[in-house]
Design a protein around this motif. Sequence first.
Motif, mmCIF file in Angstrom:
data_model
loop_
_atom_site.group_PDB
_atom_site.id
_atom_site.type_symbol
_atom_site.label_atom_id
_atom_site.label_comp_id
_atom_site.label_asym_id
_atom_site.label_seq_id
_atom_site.Cartn_x
_atom_site.Cartn_y
_atom_site.Cartn_z
ATOM 1 N N ASP A 156 0.815 -1.214 0.000
ATOM 2 C CA ASP A 156 0.000 0.000 0.000
ATOM 3 C C ASP A 156 0.850 1.266 0.000
ATOM 4 O O ASP A 156 0.458 2.284 -0.566
ATOM 5 C CB ASP A 156 -0.923 0.020 1.231
ATOM 6 C CG ASP A 156 -1.942 -1.100 1.207
ATOM 7 O OD1 ASP A 156 -2.406 -1.433 0.093
ATOM 8 O OD2 ASP A 156 -2.260 -1.641 2.275
ATOM 9 N N ASN A 157 2.004 1.209 0.650
ATOM 10 C CA ASN A 157 2.853 2.383 0.787
ATOM 11 C C ASN A 157 4.290 1.977 0.490
ATOM 12 O O ASN A 157 4.849 1.111 1.166
ATOM 13 C CB ASN A 157 2.739 2.974 2.194
ATOM 14 C CG ASN A 157 3.557 4.229 2.376
ATOM 15 O OD1 ASN A 157 4.777 4.180 2.463
ATOM 16 N ND2 ASN A 157 2.879 5.369 2.445
ATOM 17 N N LEU A 158 4.886 2.599 -0.527
ATOM 18 C CA LEU A 158 6.204 2.188 -0.987
ATOM 19 C C LEU A 158 7.246 2.318 0.107
ATOM 20 O O LEU A 158 8.128 1.454 0.240
ATOM 21 C CB LEU A 158 6.612 3.024 -2.212
ATOM 22 C CG LEU A 158 7.901 2.618 -2.926
ATOM 23 C CD1 LEU A 158 7.818 1.179 -3.425
ATOM 24 C CD2 LEU A 158 8.181 3.571 -4.089
ATOM 25 N N TYR A 159 7.196 3.384 0.896
ATOM 26 C CA TYR A 159 8.193 3.544 1.953
ATOM 27 C C TYR A 159 7.905 2.595 3.122
ATOM 28 O O TYR A 159 8.766 1.802 3.511
ATOM 29 C CB TYR A 159 8.266 4.975 2.465
ATOM 30 C CG TYR A 159 9.376 5.135 3.481
ATOM 31 C CD1 TYR A 159 10.691 5.328 3.072
ATOM 32 C CD2 TYR A 159 9.117 5.019 4.855
ATOM 33 C CE1 TYR A 159 11.731 5.419 3.995
ATOM 34 C CE2 TYR A 159 10.155 5.113 5.789
ATOM 35 C CZ TYR A 159 11.447 5.312 5.352
ATOM 36 O OH TYR A 159 12.463 5.388 6.271
ATOM 37 N N ASP A 160 6.696 2.689 3.668
ATOM 38 C CA ASP A 160 6.376 1.894 4.857
ATOM 39 C C ASP A 160 6.475 0.392 4.605
ATOM 40 O O ASP A 160 6.936 -0.361 5.470
ATOM 41 C CB ASP A 160 4.961 2.227 5.342
ATOM 42 C CG ASP A 160 4.855 3.630 5.896
ATOM 43 O OD1 ASP A 160 5.898 4.233 6.197
ATOM 44 O OD2 ASP A 160 3.713 4.133 6.015
ATOM 45 N N ASP A 161 6.046 -0.034 3.428
ATOM 46 C CA ASP A 161 5.960 -1.468 3.149
ATOM 47 C C ASP A 161 7.189 -2.041 2.443
ATOM 48 O O ASP A 161 7.268 -3.250 2.229
ATOM 49 C CB ASP A 161 4.719 -1.760 2.292
ATOM 50 C CG ASP A 161 3.430 -1.398 3.007
ATOM 51 O OD1 ASP A 161 3.443 -1.373 4.248
ATOM 52 O OD2 ASP A 161 2.420 -1.114 2.322
ATOM 53 N N TYR A 162 8.133 -1.188 2.089
ATOM 54 C CA TYR A 162 9.328 -1.710 1.403
ATOM 55 C C TYR A 162 10.612 -1.027 1.882
ATOM 56 O O TYR A 162 11.471 -1.658 2.495
ATOM 57 C CB TYR A 162 9.184 -1.546 -0.120
ATOM 58 C CG TYR A 162 10.378 -2.060 -0.880
ATOM 59 C CD1 TYR A 162 10.559 -3.424 -1.091
ATOM 60 C CD2 TYR A 162 11.349 -1.184 -1.378
ATOM 61 C CE1 TYR A 162 11.675 -3.903 -1.776
ATOM 62 C CE2 TYR A 162 12.464 -1.647 -2.064
ATOM 63 C CZ TYR A 162 12.623 -3.004 -2.257
ATOM 64 O OH TYR A 162 13.725 -3.472 -2.929
ATOM 65 N N PHE A 163 10.737 0.272 1.624
ATOM 66 C CA PHE A 163 12.012 0.939 1.899
ATOM 67 C C PHE A 163 12.329 1.064 3.386
ATOM 68 O O PHE A 163 13.507 1.064 3.778
ATOM 69 C CB PHE A 163 12.041 2.318 1.239
ATOM 70 C CG PHE A 163 12.328 2.270 -0.240
ATOM 71 C CD1 PHE A 163 13.551 1.816 -0.713
ATOM 72 C CD2 PHE A 163 11.359 2.656 -1.154
ATOM 73 C CE1 PHE A 163 13.810 1.769 -2.074
ATOM 74 C CE2 PHE A 163 11.614 2.611 -2.516
ATOM 75 C CZ PHE A 163 12.833 2.171 -2.982
ATOM 76 N N ALA A 164 11.316 1.174 4.226
ATOM 77 C CA ALA A 164 11.569 1.359 5.655
ATOM 78 C C ALA A 164 12.432 0.238 6.225
ATOM 79 O O ALA A 164 13.337 0.478 7.040
ATOM 80 C CB ALA A 164 10.250 1.464 6.419
ATOM 81 N N GLU A 165 12.173 -0.981 5.808
ATOM 82 C CA GLU A 165 12.945 -2.120 6.304
ATOM 83 C C GLU A 165 14.391 -2.050 5.810
ATOM 84 O O GLU A 165 15.325 -2.372 6.556
ATOM 85 C CB GLU A 165 12.307 -3.426 5.825
ATOM 86 C CG GLU A 165 13.042 -4.692 6.258
ATOM 87 C CD GLU A 165 13.013 -4.921 7.770
ATOM 88 O OE1 GLU A 165 13.706 -5.859 8.221
ATOM 89 O OE2 GLU A 165 12.302 -4.199 8.483
#
Length: 251
Positions: A156-165
């Motif tokens: 749903d959210n490119l940062y929260d669901d991918y880049f944050a990790e």
Amino acid sequence: MNKSWMEKYEEVKHILVCPTDLETYFISDEVCGLPMEKMMIGQVSIPTGKILVRDPLVFLSSGEKPYFTEVPKGTFPVTVAVVKSEEWGNRYAAVKVEFTQEKPVRYQEALIGNENLEGIQQDDYFGFHVDAGLACIADAEALPAFDRFVKEFSGDNLYDDYFAELFRKSYEMYPDNQRKGGDWINWIIPGTAYQIPMFASGFGDGGYPVYFAYDENNHICGLYIQFIDIELALSEDEDEDEDEDEDEDVV
């Protein structure tokens, strides 16, 4: 970019230079009395020489135009200059891509070729805009692959669901000069060899200038992003302190 734009550019390009010797940020232990530290964050892939600097979460797509000045092709080291301040904390003041080891003698602003050059005055700059607190360096050839990655992303959210990790893991591996959530990664677009370094942008959202550095033979030797004009930022802080003192005296 057309003939009339280039003619105007030749008239005003002497204005669109950085008054600061940005290399000082990378070779000095302190600037204006503040400690400086440099940090290598890997390399950037530049297969075509058509380069751009953008906010990766908001302004990176195939629709974005690269700078009209082309740079050397290849993979090149990327270094962050970190300024350490009790008031600001550890901030990324500048980022450098080193094309050669020659000494810069001039920093010319990187432009796309469609900027409105009318009325340009000393200390004006165009820069790029940041809306997500991040910046990145990429070659134009990588943008279609980035578009495909975003299109195929299922979260749903490119940062929260991918880049944050990825940023969090970067902090765990390289905690120096990063906050716990992470402040930089050297990302490779999945399924490709394109390296796109991403990093926190100075004081966060806003507009920041990018410069091509030229050596004494007028050859491009580097690309520099100036996030913080340290001398200017300190003088503005001093002005604010003086204003506060005057207000207190009035009260």
